[in-house]
Every structure is written in structure tokens, then in C-alpha cells.
Design a protein around this motif. Structure first.
Motif, PDB file in Angstrom:
ATOM      1  N   ALA A  51      -7.172  -1.216   5.514  1.00 38.13           N
ATOM      2  CA  ALA A  51      -8.164  -2.259   5.808  1.00 38.13           C
ATOM      3  C   ALA A  51      -7.756  -3.652   5.781  1.00 38.13           C
ATOM      4  CB  ALA A  51      -9.397  -1.924   4.440  1.00 38.13           C
ATOM      5  N   SER A  52      -6.868  -4.031   5.140  1.00 37.93           N
ATOM      6  CA  SER A  52      -6.510  -5.373   5.319  1.00 37.93           C
ATOM      7  C   SER A  52      -5.131  -5.301   4.618  1.00 37.93           C
ATOM      8  CB  SER A  52      -7.557  -6.143   3.893  1.00 37.93           C
ATOM      9  OG  SER A  52      -7.292  -5.363   2.675  1.00 37.93           O
ATOM     10  N   LYS A  53      -4.599  -6.534   4.714  1.00 37.81           N
ATOM     11  CA  LYS A  53      -3.263  -6.890   4.177  1.00 37.81           C
ATOM     12  C   LYS A  53      -3.164  -6.540   2.633  1.00 37.81           C
ATOM     13  CE  LYS A  53       0.741 -10.264   3.461  1.00 37.81           C
ATOM     14  NZ  LYS A  53       0.950 -11.889   3.797  1.00 37.81           N
ATOM     15  N   GLU A  54      -4.375  -6.983   2.014  1.00 39.48           N
ATOM     16  CA  GLU A  54      -4.187  -6.773   0.546  1.00 39.48           C
ATOM     17  C   GLU A  54      -4.029  -5.239   0.240  1.00 39.48           C
ATOM     18  OE1 GLU A  54      -5.979  -8.640   2.239  1.00 39.48           O
ATOM     19  OE2 GLU A  54      -5.790 -10.737   1.172  1.00 39.48           O
ATOM     20  N   ALA A  55      -4.881  -4.474   0.921  1.00 38.97           N
ATOM     21  CA  ALA A  55      -4.844  -3.014   0.796  1.00 38.97           C
ATOM     22  C   ALA A  55      -3.648  -2.386   1.221  1.00 38.97           C
ATOM     23  CB  ALA A  55      -5.984  -2.357   1.583  1.00 38.97           C
ATOM     24  N   PHE A  56      -3.031  -2.892   2.010  1.00 33.22           N
ATOM     25  CA  PHE A  56      -1.463  -2.550   2.537  1.00 33.22           C
ATOM     26  C   PHE A  56      -0.622  -2.695   1.777  1.00 33.22           C
ATOM     27  CE2 PHE A  56       2.181  -3.701   5.377  1.00 33.22           C
ATOM     28  CZ  PHE A  56       2.695  -2.543   5.258  1.00 33.22           C
ATOM     29  N   VAL A  57      -0.620  -3.934   1.027  1.00 30.32           N
ATOM     30  CA  VAL A  57       0.542  -4.426  -0.104  1.00 30.32           C
ATOM     31  C   VAL A  57       0.250  -3.624  -1.298  1.00 30.32           C
ATOM     32  CG1 VAL A  57       1.303  -6.162  -1.255  1.00 30.32           C
ATOM     33  CG2 VAL A  57       0.903  -6.611   1.056  1.00 30.32           C
ATOM     34  N   ALA A  58      -1.000  -3.515  -1.605  1.00 29.44           N
ATOM     35  CA  ALA A  58      -1.103  -2.562  -2.725  1.00 29.44           C
ATOM     36  C   ALA A  58      -0.672  -0.982  -2.793  1.00 29.44           C
ATOM     37  CB  ALA A  58      -2.800  -2.324  -3.127  1.00 29.44           C
ATOM     38  N   GLU A  59      -0.590  -0.586  -1.435  1.00 30.03           N
ATOM     39  CA  GLU A  59      -0.159   0.558  -1.214  1.00 30.03           C
ATOM     40  C   GLU A  59       1.371   0.615  -1.116  1.00 30.03           C
ATOM     41  OE1 GLU A  59       0.045   4.906  -0.211  1.00 30.03           O
ATOM     42  OE2 GLU A  59      -1.513   3.642  -1.011  1.00 30.03           O
ATOM     43  N   LEU A  60       1.792  -0.428  -0.551  1.00 31.48           N
ATOM     44  CA  LEU A  60       3.503  -0.678  -0.640  1.00 31.48           C
ATOM     45  C   LEU A  60       3.833  -0.544  -2.128  1.00 31.48           C
ATOM     46  CD1 LEU A  60       4.120  -3.416   1.779  1.00 31.48           C
ATOM     47  CD2 LEU A  60       4.027  -0.875   2.240  1.00 31.48           C
ATOM     48  N   ILE A  61       3.112  -1.285  -2.979  1.00 32.93           N
ATOM     49  CA  ILE A  61       3.761  -1.292  -4.586  1.00 32.93           C
ATOM     50  C   ILE A  61       3.539   0.044  -5.120  1.00 32.93           C
ATOM     51  CG2 ILE A  61       2.996  -2.103  -6.485  1.00 32.93           C
ATOM     52  CD1 ILE A  61       1.720  -4.748  -5.207  1.00 32.93           C
ATOM     53  N   LYS A  62       2.598   0.826  -4.754  1.00 33.72           N
ATOM     54  CA  LYS A  62       2.281   2.114  -5.452  1.00 33.72           C
ATOM     55  C   LYS A  62       3.391   3.016  -5.002  1.00 33.72           C
ATOM     56  CE  LYS A  62      -0.995   6.053  -5.838  1.00 33.72           C
ATOM     57  NZ  LYS A  62       0.271   7.212  -5.644  1.00 33.72           N
ATOM     58  N   GLN A  63       3.630   2.983  -3.511  1.00 36.51           N
ATOM     59  CA  GLN A  63       4.743   3.903  -3.026  1.00 36.51           C
ATOM     60  C   GLN A  63       6.122   3.381  -3.460  1.00 36.51           C
ATOM     61  OE1 GLN A  63       4.626   6.575  -0.917  1.00 36.51           O
ATOM     62  NE2 GLN A  63       2.424   6.444  -1.109  1.00 36.51           N
ATOM     63  N   TYR A  64       6.102   2.125  -3.655  1.00 37.73           N
ATOM     64  CA  TYR A  64       7.711   1.831  -4.444  1.00 37.73           C
ATOM     65  C   TYR A  64       7.781   2.245  -5.684  1.00 37.73           C
ATOM     66  CZ  TYR A  64      11.197  -1.584  -5.823  1.00 37.73           C
ATOM     67  OH  TYR A  64      12.425  -1.833  -6.210  1.00 37.73           O
ATOM     68  N   SER A  65       6.784   2.100  -6.408  1.00 35.76           N
ATOM     69  CA  SER A  65       7.135   2.499  -7.765  1.00 35.76           C
ATOM     70  C   SER A  65       7.163   4.180  -7.953  1.00 35.76           C
ATOM     71  CB  SER A  65       5.496   2.098  -8.635  1.00 35.76           C
ATOM     72  OG  SER A  65       5.690   2.586  -9.783  1.00 35.76           O
ATOM     73  N   ASP A  66       6.106   4.774  -7.105  1.00 31.35           N
ATOM     74  CA  ASP A  66       6.612   6.014  -7.095  1.00 31.35           C
ATOM     75  C   ASP A  66       8.043   6.635  -6.696  1.00 31.35           C
ATOM     76  OD1 ASP A  66       3.745   6.518  -7.978  1.00 31.35           O
ATOM     77  OD2 ASP A  66       3.091   7.013  -6.159  1.00 31.35           O
ATOM     78  N   ASN A  67       8.518   6.041  -5.712  1.00 32.28           N
ATOM     79  CA  ASN A  67       9.872   6.258  -5.232  1.00 32.28           C
ATOM     80  C   ASN A  67      10.732   5.776  -6.524  1.00 32.28           C
ATOM     81  OD1 ASN A  67       8.721   7.294  -2.794  1.00 32.28           O
ATOM     82  ND2 ASN A  67       9.039   5.245  -1.826  1.00 32.28           N
ATOM     83  N   LEU A  68      10.826   4.855  -6.877  1.00 27.96           N
ATOM     84  CA  LEU A  68      11.715   4.165  -8.008  1.00 27.96           C
ATOM     85  C   LEU A  68      11.569   5.360  -9.150  1.00 27.96           C
ATOM     86  CD1 LEU A  68      13.398   2.045  -9.026  1.00 27.96           C
ATOM     87  CD2 LEU A  68      11.359   0.811  -9.807  1.00 27.96           C
ATOM     88  N   LEU A  69      10.491   5.620  -9.841  1.00 32.38           N
ATOM     89  CA  LEU A  69      10.503   6.494 -10.531  1.00 32.38           C
ATOM     90  C   LEU A  69      11.071   7.889 -10.346  1.00 32.38           C
ATOM     91  CD1 LEU A  69       7.002   5.643 -12.125  1.00 32.38           C
ATOM     92  CD2 LEU A  69       9.047   4.882 -12.982  1.00 32.38           C
ATOM     93  N   ALA A  70      10.824   8.316  -9.178  1.00 32.65           N
ATOM     94  CA  ALA A  70      11.451   9.503  -8.945  1.00 32.65           C
ATOM     95  C   ALA A  70      12.987   9.408  -8.625  1.00 32.65           C
ATOM     96  CB  ALA A  70      10.999  10.031  -7.184  1.00 32.65           C
ATOM     97  N   GLN A  71      13.488   8.494  -8.192  1.00 32.40           N
ATOM     98  CA  GLN A  71      14.858   8.106  -8.011  1.00 32.40           C
ATOM     99  C   GLN A  71      15.378   7.920  -9.362  1.00 32.40           C
ATOM    100  OE1 GLN A  71      15.445   4.529  -5.743  1.00 32.40           O
ATOM    101  NE2 GLN A  71      14.493   5.718  -3.909  1.00 32.40           N
ATOM    102  N   LEU A  72      14.706   7.396 -10.367  1.00 35.60           N
ATOM    103  CA  LEU A  72      15.264   7.319 -11.892  1.00 35.60           C
ATOM    104  C   LEU A  72      15.214   8.594 -12.403  1.00 35.60           C
ATOM    105  CD1 LEU A  72      13.514   4.191 -13.266  1.00 35.60           C
ATOM    106  CD2 LEU A  72      15.796   4.388 -12.747  1.00 35.60           C
ATOM    107  N   ALA A  73      14.262   9.609 -12.293  1.00 32.10           N
ATOM    108  CA  ALA A  73      14.533  10.925 -12.979  1.00 32.10           C
ATOM    109  C   ALA A  73      15.302  11.712 -12.359  1.00 32.10           C
ATOM    110  CB  ALA A  73      12.886  11.465 -12.454  1.00 32.10           C
ATOM    111  N   ASP A  74      15.646  11.515 -11.252  1.00 36.48           N
ATOM    112  CA  ASP A  74      16.734  12.225 -10.513  1.00 36.48           C
ATOM    113  C   ASP A  74      18.091  11.693 -10.980  1.00 36.48           C
ATOM    114  OD1 ASP A  74      17.738  14.257  -8.288  1.00 36.48           O
ATOM    115  OD2 ASP A  74      18.755  12.545  -7.784  1.00 36.48           O
TER     116      ASP A  74
END
Length: 206
Positions: A51-74
Motif C-alpha cells: 500500500a505504501s513505502k512504509e508498508a513495504f519496508v515493514a514487510e522487508l524488516i519482517k522477512q529479513y528478521s525471519d530469514n536471519l532467525l532461520a539461518q541462526l537456527a540452522d
């Protein structure tokens, strides 16, 4: 006129490009056009997904965090399986700093980069950042708690507070490294921090 059919691959490409761009240039240094040019899609496609740049960046943060935690767990389950909790804490910053150095100190932690220049009234991104940090602190605090049980680090400070200290020092070290383009100082800083936290633990065992 009906909106174009949404493509999951396009959405994923926008997220990947967005993480890359914002990790380098930050929130204010990255425009939507930069991301669109990298993915080679028209501007209208962007608003099919966000919907907006703010919504986009919020999604990026979530995806980045999820990926980071998955990489650490592995990493903990495989490469670092034989390391002690303290060894894992030390390995995290060494591996992360090497990854930063491999990009010639351009692509850093997205959370640190955005936190440095996000506006205080950008509530959507602030909420995403706070959640991402909390999730990372959960992992780090768990390692500190395990290290305390093994008598590797001091036990007179709660594990969550140690995790917050570790996180704050690490985020500051990343920002400093972006300026000086040398990983050595950051690695030494984090090693000194962890070694200092070990000092009281060693005296307790004596």
C-alpha cells in the motif's frame, strides 16, 4: 480496468531487492524507483502488493528478521553444534562481520541500517523494528541463559539484560564499521565485551 494478476515471484523479487537496497542506503536513501529498476517492473506492479513505502519496508524488516532467525537456527543445529553457548555468541559476530566485509562493508544488518535513520513518527516501521529486535533478543538471551547455566558468563545480571547489552554493542559496532571499513575493531569490541562478562564467571568457579 481490473488490476494485474498478482505474481508471487514478483513480490519475492521486490522484497529481495528492497532488502539489498535498504541494507546499503537506508530508509531515506532508498526510493521505490531504485527497487523497481532493479526488479524491472512498472510502478503500478508495486502497489499491487504494498500500500505504501512504509508498508513495504515493514514487510522487508519482517522477512529479513525471519530469514536471519532461520539461518541462526540452522547454524546452531549444524555448523555450530559442537560449540558451547559462549562459543556460539562469539561465532555470531565473527561470521556476521565477515559477511559484511565480503560485501566491502556495503550490505550491513538491515535492522541496524534502518534503525539509524527511520523517522520517529513512522509507526508501522517502528513496530516492525521493535518486533524484529525482540525476536533476535529472545535468541541471544537464550544463549546467555545457557551460558550462565554452564558457568561461562556472569550470573548476577539477568540473561535478557546481557542480551540487550550484546545487541546494543553489536549494532553500534556495525555502524562504526560502515564508516571505518575495517572489521577488526568491531570484532575486538565484541570479544572484549564477552570476555569481560566471562571474568566474574571464572572468579565464581575459582
Amino acid at each position: 480496468m481490473p488490476r494485474p494478476r498478482r505474481s508471487e515471484s514478483t513480490r519475492e523479487a521486490l522484497i529481495t531487492a528492497g532488502i539489498n537496497q535498504l541494507s546499503i542506503y537506508g530508509y531515506h536513501g532508498t526510493g521505490i524507483k531504485q527497487v523497481l529498476d532493479e526488479v524491472k517492473v512498472p510502478k503500478g506492479s508495486f502497489y499491487n502488493f504494498f500500500a505504501s513505502k512504509e508498508a513495504f519496508v515493514a514487510e522487508l524488516i519482517k522477512q529479513y528478521s525471519d530469514n536471519l532467525l532461520a539461518q541462526l537456527a540452522d547454524y546452531f543445529q549444524h555448523q555450530a553444534k559442537a560449540l558451547t553457548p559462549l562459543g556460539k555468541l562469539k561465532a555470531i559476530n565473527h561470521l556476521s562481520m565477515q559477511k559484511f566485509a565480503d560485501t566491502e562493508f556495503q550490505t550491513s544488518c538491515l535492522i541496524a541500517t534502518i534503525s539509524a535513520d527511520i523517522d520517529a513518527d513512522n509507526r508501522l516501521c517502528q513496530q516492525a523494528l521493535n518486533q524484529a529486535v525482540d525476536d533476535c533478543l529472545d535468541v541471544i538471551a537464550s544463549l546467555f541463559e545457557q551460558a550462565q547455566q554452564c558457568l561461562e558468563v556472569r550470573r548476577d545480571i539477568p540473561a535478557r539484560q546481557l542480551a540487550q547489552l550484546y545487541w546494543s554493542a553489536w549494532q553500534g559496532a556495525l555502524l562504526r564499521t560502515r564508516v571505518i571499513k575495517d572489521k577488526q575493531e568491531a570484532q575486538q569490541c565484541m570479544d572484549v565485551l564477552l570476555n569481560t562478562l566471562c571474568g566474574k564467571a571464572l572468579s565464581e568457579q575459582a
